[in-house]
Design a protein around this motif. Structure first.
Motif, PDB file in Angstrom:
ATOM      1  N   PHE A  65       0.812  -1.217   0.000  1.00 43.23           N
ATOM      2  CA  PHE A  65       0.000   0.000   0.000  1.00 43.23           C
ATOM      3  C   PHE A  65       0.844   1.265   0.000  1.00 43.23           C
ATOM      4  O   PHE A  65       0.418   2.299  -0.512  1.00 43.23           O
ATOM      5  CB  PHE A  65      -1.006  -0.017   1.154  1.00 43.23           C
ATOM      6  N   ASP A  66       2.038   1.194   0.540  1.00 42.75           N
ATOM      7  CA  ASP A  66       2.940   2.339   0.409  1.00 42.75           C
ATOM      8  C   ASP A  66       3.227   2.617  -1.062  1.00 42.75           C
ATOM      9  O   ASP A  66       3.298   3.770  -1.488  1.00 42.75           O
ATOM     10  CB  ASP A  66       4.257   2.074   1.149  1.00 42.75           C
ATOM     11  N   GLU A  67       3.390   1.549  -1.823  1.00 40.89           N
ATOM     12  CA  GLU A  67       3.712   1.735  -3.243  1.00 40.89           C
ATOM     13  C   GLU A  67       2.480   2.143  -4.043  1.00 40.89           C
ATOM     14  O   GLU A  67       2.575   2.939  -4.966  1.00 40.89           O
ATOM     15  CB  GLU A  67       4.344   0.469  -3.813  1.00 40.89           C
ATOM     16  N   ILE A  68       1.316   1.592  -3.688  1.00 39.08           N
ATOM     17  CA  ILE A  68       0.077   2.058  -4.325  1.00 39.08           C
ATOM     18  C   ILE A  68      -0.073   3.550  -4.076  1.00 39.08           C
ATOM     19  O   ILE A  68      -0.406   4.335  -4.957  1.00 39.08           O
ATOM     20  CB  ILE A  68      -1.138   1.276  -3.777  1.00 39.08           C
ATOM     21  N   THR A  69       0.240   3.950  -2.832  1.00 41.60           N
ATOM     22  CA  THR A  69       0.144   5.351  -2.471  1.00 41.60           C
ATOM     23  C   THR A  69       1.132   6.189  -3.278  1.00 41.60           C
ATOM     24  O   THR A  69       0.824   7.303  -3.691  1.00 41.60           O
ATOM     25  CB  THR A  69       0.421   5.503  -0.970  1.00 41.60           C
ATOM     26  N   ARG A  70       2.329   5.631  -3.489  1.00 40.44           N
ATOM     27  CA  ARG A  70       3.333   6.383  -4.246  1.00 40.44           C
ATOM     28  C   ARG A  70       2.836   6.630  -5.668  1.00 40.44           C
ATOM     29  O   ARG A  70       2.978   7.716  -6.213  1.00 40.44           O
ATOM     30  CB  ARG A  70       4.654   5.603  -4.268  1.00 40.44           C
ATOM     31  N   ILE A  71       2.223   5.606  -6.259  1.00 39.63           N
ATOM     32  CA  ILE A  71       1.692   5.791  -7.612  1.00 39.63           C
ATOM     33  C   ILE A  71       0.564   6.821  -7.593  1.00 39.63           C
ATOM     34  O   ILE A  71       0.519   7.716  -8.435  1.00 39.63           O
ATOM     35  CB  ILE A  71       1.210   4.444  -8.198  1.00 39.63           C
ATOM     36  N   ILE A 123       4.760  -3.681  -6.251  1.00 38.68           N
ATOM     37  CA  ILE A 123       3.391  -4.166  -6.015  1.00 38.68           C
ATOM     38  C   ILE A 123       3.249  -5.587  -6.542  1.00 38.68           C
ATOM     39  O   ILE A 123       2.687  -6.468  -5.882  1.00 38.68           O
ATOM     40  CB  ILE A 123       2.355  -3.233  -6.689  1.00 38.68           C
ATOM     41  N   GLN A 124       3.808  -5.824  -7.724  1.00 35.15           N
ATOM     42  CA  GLN A 124       3.717  -7.169  -8.290  1.00 35.15           C
ATOM     43  C   GLN A 124       4.348  -8.217  -7.380  1.00 35.15           C
ATOM     44  O   GLN A 124       3.786  -9.291  -7.161  1.00 35.15           O
ATOM     45  CB  GLN A 124       4.397  -7.201  -9.668  1.00 35.15           C
ATOM     46  N   GLN A 125       5.514  -7.870  -6.819  1.00 32.92           N
ATOM     47  CA  GLN A 125       6.180  -8.829  -5.930  1.00 32.92           C
ATOM     48  C   GLN A 125       5.350  -9.066  -4.670  1.00 32.92           C
ATOM     49  O   GLN A 125       5.250 -10.200  -4.177  1.00 32.92           O
ATOM     50  CB  GLN A 125       7.565  -8.305  -5.555  1.00 32.92           C
ATOM     51  N   CYS A 126       4.754  -7.991  -4.148  1.00 35.18           N
ATOM     52  CA  CYS A 126       3.934  -8.138  -2.938  1.00 35.18           C
ATOM     53  C   CYS A 126       2.709  -8.992  -3.229  1.00 35.18           C
ATOM     54  O   CYS A 126       2.330  -9.837  -2.412  1.00 35.18           O
ATOM     55  CB  CYS A 126       3.491  -6.767  -2.423  1.00 35.18           C
ATOM     56  N   VAL A 127       2.079  -8.750  -4.378  1.00 32.44           N
ATOM     57  CA  VAL A 127       0.892  -9.523  -4.730  1.00 32.44           C
ATOM     58  C   VAL A 127       1.233 -11.009  -4.753  1.00 32.44           C
ATOM     59  O   VAL A 127       0.512 -11.845  -4.218  1.00 32.44           O
ATOM     60  CB  VAL A 127       0.334  -9.061  -6.097  1.00 32.44           C
ATOM     61  N   LYS A 128       2.376 -11.296  -5.352  1.00 37.16           N
ATOM     62  CA  LYS A 128       2.796 -12.691  -5.471  1.00 37.16           C
ATOM     63  C   LYS A 128       2.969 -13.321  -4.084  1.00 37.16           C
ATOM     64  O   LYS A 128       2.501 -14.432  -3.837  1.00 37.16           O
ATOM     65  CB  LYS A 128       4.121 -12.743  -6.253  1.00 37.16           C
ATOM     66  N   TRP A 129       3.623 -12.589  -3.204  1.00 37.16           N
ATOM     67  CA  TRP A 129       3.863 -13.134  -1.873  1.00 37.16           C
ATOM     68  C   TRP A 129       2.551 -13.269  -1.098  1.00 37.16           C
ATOM     69  O   TRP A 129       2.292 -14.286  -0.452  1.00 37.16           O
ATOM     70  CB  TRP A 129       4.833 -12.227  -1.105  1.00 37.16           C
ATOM     71  N   LEU A 130       1.729 -12.246  -1.166  1.00 35.78           N
ATOM     72  CA  LEU A 130       0.494 -12.244  -0.377  1.00 35.78           C
ATOM     73  C   LEU A 130      -0.455 -13.353  -0.811  1.00 35.78           C
ATOM     74  O   LEU A 130      -1.209 -13.899  -0.010  1.00 35.78           O
ATOM     75  CB  LEU A 130      -0.197 -10.884  -0.502  1.00 35.78           C
ATOM     76  N   ARG A 131      -0.420 -13.650  -2.096  1.00 34.17           N
ATOM     77  CA  ARG A 131      -1.243 -14.725  -2.607  1.00 34.17           C
ATOM     78  C   ARG A 131      -0.848 -16.067  -1.985  1.00 34.17           C
ATOM     79  O   ARG A 131      -1.685 -16.887  -1.652  1.00 34.17           O
ATOM     80  CB  ARG A 131      -1.025 -14.806  -4.106  1.00 34.17           C
ATOM     81  N   ALA A 132       0.440 -16.271  -1.835  1.00 33.26           N
ATOM     82  CA  ALA A 132       0.946 -17.573  -1.395  1.00 33.26           C
ATOM     83  C   ALA A 132       0.964 -17.734   0.121  1.00 33.26           C
ATOM     84  O   ALA A 132       1.076 -18.841   0.620  1.00 33.26           O
ATOM     85  CB  ALA A 132       2.349 -17.783  -1.962  1.00 33.26           C
TER      86      ALA A 132
END
Lengths: 417, 242
Positions: A101-107, A296-305
């Protein structure tokens, strides 16, 4: 003809290019600025003093209202300061959620910045494109916290709740219909992580669109190249951080140098400028959007697993679940105490800083052991940046002042606090 | 920040400045307290000398230590009538201008706190300078060392009334034009002193004494039993689910 020498001009506080409520008193020699005296504080709400009168948790929402285009990063600094003093650490999943969310916020912040900065300098279209993607990310904010902007999502000990399993869909309306509606809703069939995956796959091409509008645009370059040059020495003297510092060629980023949350595990690059002018800072921020997308992509991957708790199981700080509360006397007491009195934070002081989109956002927290902070000081990057206005802008033309305000990425919620 | 760096920085500080600084380290953060008279010399050395290289002043803020550690609700001794429900504290938000706390036994109220950052060596340091005189708090200005401190000192002056000697332009910065008082002092009411409204008869904005009452919803409490470690241990022990 009567000769007119230096005269004083008032710019703002109500001016579309003033980014809110900046009042600039400019001493002009013709069209050249001799001296700039920014008057700030028109949005001063005394956040720091208000926080002294409330339990710790009740001030998280105030943080959103500081830099109101990078909400969760502000929360992060405050929450991090409290966690430092309490000596607690959020569960790993919560840390990944925070990183994401920090990175979503940055975007979100950089989209706002690129749109409004281009608008200030005469490129009207960019803001329309930027707000298109901003809206998509706002939906993520809303899905996770219920609020599009002022989320109050981070808590000491974790985040308020786990990521939602579904995204709300658009209904047909005059604004969303046909293939457009189908496309938007096709992203929203699955969970929030599916939605973000679709977004991040699509977003780089959107950044290309902004770049197509600006990067080689002759007028854009005329307005930004060589304007507002900040040397590395000057940047350090004036306490600059974030893109203002990196634009001048100093590879300083707290996410790399003093990593917090899960940034140490992330693979991303720090873009650095060469000349320290408005154009380099533009390039730096555009590249930061691409890098944020990667994170964000890396976080999504981790959070999914990796499912797991998103909040510490410590009832002095975090509320027990509703079920537990109905069932267990002790949980009920904890719940009552937490919401009526809050929690005491051990006496001490700490300074917690995060790399907010605008620069280093810091929270200096002094506690005397009570359930309310004794002193909170919020170090806003925009405040330090704006103070250098006079030094940088004198000798420039009036129109360059607007370029400079834009490149500072000012938001008066944080400058005035 | 790595674990070894702050410790070695503390050693370097001791070796270089000796008794001038009184150091305290906690949670990988170093705080150095020093006298106002030593500030400029120390600051210049910290900026320039190898081993320190604090090229950036990240933050400066004022603090008012009036009422530090005071609570409004007695939690230790329970009287015959239970906990003292009638809260009669003077913490932030409880008083108006007429009822503001005055007497204090704390010798020095005001301090300026500086946060330094070294980009070259990736280290941070906190400096604290107490003002000797409560009625006229003065600290030397750091504008000659880090020009960027200019506005931070103006802010501390505006909100706390700390005077920075040698500051080129010590004006108010955050409060209104013509504001009276220093609003972040602990004896300044949270509700303020004046409120503004537009007066249609006079056709201008007028200032009037505040009409709102001081109100605080949650009393200020310091508890010894707020033992997080114990709570954590209780939570980890899943006896409930057995």
């Amino acid at each position: 003809m009567q000769e007119i020498r230096n005269y004083t001009m008032n710019f703002g506080p109500q001016h579309p290019a003033a980014h809110g409520v900046l009042r600039l008193v400019l001493e002009m020699d013709g069209e050249t600025v001799v001296r700039a005296d920014p008057h700030v504080g028109l949005l001063h709400r005394g956040t720091e003093k208000l926080a002294e009168s409330k339990p710790f948790n009740q001030s998280i929402g105030y943080m959103d209202r500081l830099d109101y285009v990078s909400m969760m990063c502000n929360e992060h600094a405050y929450v991090k300061a409290i966690e430092n003093l309490l000596g607690i650490e959020a569960p790993e999943r919560a840390q990944y959620i925070r990183t994401m969310f920090d990175e979503i916020t940055r975007i979100l912040n950089h989209l706002m910045w690129i749109g409004s900065n281009a608008l200030d300098l005469g490129a009207m279209a960019v803001i329309l494109y930027a707000f298109r993607e901003r809206e998509e990310l706002m939906d993520v904010y809303e899905a996770v916290s219920g609020a599009r902007m002022h989320a109050t999502y981070y808590r000491p000990g974790g985040v308020y709740r786990d990521l939602p399993d579904q995204m709300s869909k658009y209904r047909e309306s005059p604004w969303h219909k046909g293939s457009d509606l189908k496309r938007i809703n096709s992203w929203r069939e699955g969970s929030m992580l599916d939605y973000l995956e679709a977004f991040t796959a699509d977003f780089p091409s959107k950044v290309d669109e902004y770049e197509e509008l600006l990067t080689n645009n002759r007028i854009w370059k005329q307005r930004t190249v060589g304007i507002g040059v900040v040397s590395p020495e000057l940047a350090q003297q004036w306490g600059m951080t974030g893109a203002m510092l990196r634009g001048s060629g100093i590879a300083w980023d707290l996410r790399k140098k003093q990593p917090y949350a899960k940034y140490a595990e992330m693979d991303f690059d720090i873009p650095v400028g060469v000349n320290g002018d408005c154009y380099d800072r533009y390039l730096v921020r555009v590249e930061e959007m691409r890098q944020s997308n990667r994170i964000i992509q890396q976080c999504v991957k981790w959070l999914r697993a990796n499912p797991g708790p998103v909040m510490l199981k410590n009832f002095k700080v975090a509320p027990p679940s509703r079920v537990e509360m109905k069932d267990d006397m002790e949980a009920l007491i904890h719940h009552f105490k937490l919401f009526t009195e809050g929690y005491g934070v051990p006496a001490g002081e700490t300074y917690a800083a995060v790399e907010a989109p605008k620069g280093e956002f810091g929270c200096y927290l002094v506690s005397d052991g009570a359930n309310k902070p004794f002193r909170v000081h919020l170090r806003a990057p925009g405040f330090a940046h704006l103070s250098s206005m006079d030094t940088i802008v004198s000798g420039h033309m009036l129109a360059d002042v607007v370029a400079m305000i834009g490149t500072y990425d000012l938001v008066f919620g944080e400058v005035d606090r | 920040m790595t674990d070894t760096q702050p410790i070695s920085l503390a050693e370097r500080l001791v070796a270089r400045f000796g008794d001038t600084l009184s150091l305290a380290a906690a949670r990988n953060e170093i705080t150095a307290e020093l006298a106002a008279g030593d500030l400029l010399g120390v600051a210049t050395a910290l900026r320039d000398e190898p081993g320190f290289r604090f090229s950036e002043l990240v933050d400066l803020c004022g603090i008012d230590y009036l009422g530090y550690g005071q609570t409004e609700w007695d939690t230790e001794t329970v009287s015959g009538t239970g906990f003292s429900r009638g809260v009669e504290g003077q913490a932030v938000g409880r008083f108006d201008w007429a009822g503001r706390p005055r007497a204090t036994d704390r010798p020095r109220r005001f301090a300026a706190v500086v946060h330094l950052l070294s980009i070259e060596l990736n280290q941070r340091l906190r400096l604290r300078v107490f003002c000797d005189d409560d009625s006229l708090p003065v600290v030397p200005s750091l504008t000659g060392v880090w020009p960027g401190v200019n506005w931070f000192e103006r802010e501390a002056f505006d909100l706390y009334g700390i005077l920075f000697e040698g500051h080129p332009d010590l004006r108010r910065i955050l409060t209104d034009y013509g504001f009276v008082g220093h609003p972040f002092r602990k004896d300044f009411p949270l509700i303020g002193n004046v409120e503004v409204r537009y007066d249609p008869e006079q056709k201008r904005v007028v200032y009037e004494p505040v009409s709102i009452e001081p109100r605080v919803l949650v009393p200020r409490v310091i508890r010894d039993d707020a033992d997080l470690a114990q709570a954590q241990a209780e939570a980890a022990d899943d006896w409930r689910s057995n």
